[in-house]
Write an enzyme that holds these catalytic residues in place. Sequence first.
Site, mmCIF file in Angstrom:
data_model
loop_
_atom_site.group_PDB
_atom_site.id
_atom_site.type_symbol
_atom_site.label_atom_id
_atom_site.label_comp_id
_atom_site.label_asym_id
_atom_site.label_seq_id
_atom_site.Cartn_x
_atom_site.Cartn_y
_atom_site.Cartn_z
ATOM 1 N N ASP A 110 7.975 5.293 1.618
ATOM 2 C CA ASP A 110 6.471 4.552 1.570
ATOM 3 C C ASP A 110 5.450 5.999 2.023
ATOM 4 O OD1 ASP A 110 4.280 4.278 0.139
ATOM 5 O OD2 ASP A 110 4.187 1.995 0.636
ATOM 6 N N ASP A 276 2.367 10.960 -3.838
ATOM 7 C CA ASP A 276 3.344 9.629 -3.528
ATOM 8 C C ASP A 276 4.403 10.012 -4.224
ATOM 9 O OD1 ASP A 276 3.104 6.780 -3.075
ATOM 10 O OD2 ASP A 276 3.273 6.273 -4.937
#
Length: 404
Positions: A110, A276
Site C-alpha cells: 500500500d 496510488d
Amino acid sequence: MTRIATISRGTDVAKYVMFSVASLLALLALSVTGSPVEVRNSFITVPMTRRLTFSNVTDILRHDEARVAAFREYSTHGRRADVPLTNANWGYTASVNIGFPPKTYNLIVDSHSSITWVSPGTTYVSGTGFNTKKPVELQYPGGSFEGTIFNDILSLSDELTVTGMRIGVAPTSHVNTYTYDGMLGIGPQLSSRGAIKKSPLDTMASVTDYLFAKGTISMPVVSIFFQPIYEGIVNYGELIFGRDDPTKYVGSIGYTDITTIPPHRELMRHTAGVVDCGTTFLYIASDAYERYQAVTGGTVNLANELLQISAVQYSALLRLKFYIGEEICSLSANAQIWPRSLNHLVSGVDGDIFLIVKGLSTPTGAGFDFINGYVFLERFYTVFDTDRSRVGFAPTYHTYSISN
C-alpha cells in the site's frame, strides 16, 4: 503543491491536467533504535507477487470507489484518508516475516499508508513481540480494521530486517473478513496520524523509514516496478529500497516537486490528486472525463461501467501524455485499454475493447481531480523519494509493449 501536466487526447492542441502528490511525499522524521550497520549505497530488491482473485468487475469498481471516497475526504475536509481494506483482489503482495520464530505473511503493498498490519485470520504469535497496549483503528468506507500496536521484528529479506517496528495486530477473536494477510505500508508517515486512539498526533512509520533510520539503506527511497499482464499470464513486480535500479527503466527518471510549473493552456486547472498502487483504474475529474469520452468516441458499457470503443476507434487512439518536469510519460493506445485476455472478468467477450480511464464524480477544481492508479504504474518505473519530497517516473521495457 506538486503538479504534473498531461496532454489531452485526440487533438493537436495541448491541454493539460495537473495533480499533486504531496500526500505521498511528506517529509518524514522518526527515531528508531537498532544496532549500527553498514549503510548500503546500492539498492535492495524485494519480489512481489500479483494477486488476481476477483470474480467480476463489480469487486474492482466498488474497491476503487471506496478508495476514491477516502482520498476525497482527506483533500476536501483535511481529515486523514483511511483507505479501504476489503475486496482488495487486484494488486501485489510481498512475503514478509514477522516475529520470532518468524512467520510468513503475504501482505498487500500500500503506497498510500505507512501502517503495516496483519489480519485476524493470521493468528499472530511471536516470542519477540511487545504489546504496547495502544489501540489502532482504521475507518474506511464499508468497514474497519481494529487492533493493537505491537513492536516486533519485521523482515523483507536477509538484508532488510528491522527490530521494534510498530505493527497493527487484530485480535484473533475478530471475524476475519479479509482475503489476504494484511497490508505493508510504504506511504508517508504522516498519513497514519489519527489512527492511534488516544494519541491523535502519534504516527506509525513505514518499513522504508525504519530501514533508513537504522542505516540499512542510504536514502529513504522506495521504487515500484510492475509488469503488465501478457495473454492472461500473471507477472511479477518488485519493491526496490535505497535507490533506483537502472536496469528496470529506460532513459532518465522525470521527477516532479513543488517547483514544477505546467503551461497555461489546461484541461484541468490547479487540480490535486494522488499516485496510488491500490487503485486500479486511472481517474480524472468529471469534466475532463467528458472531453476524453468525446475525443475517443467511447460509450459507457452498462454491464461494467467502462468506456467501450470499436476496433476502428482503437486504431485511431492517440497517446495520453503526462508532462513530468522535463520528461514525458506517454500511455500508448494499448496501455489505455483493459487486458482483452481478461474480458471475461468484466462482463465482456472476445473482441471487446474497454478503456481504463474513468471519471470522478466531481468537476475540476473540487480539490481532488486525479488518481494515477495501477494501470498507469504498471507501465512506468515509479520512485517515491521522501528525502527530497518528490516522485519520479521513467519508461520501462514494458511501457509500449502490446500486452493488452
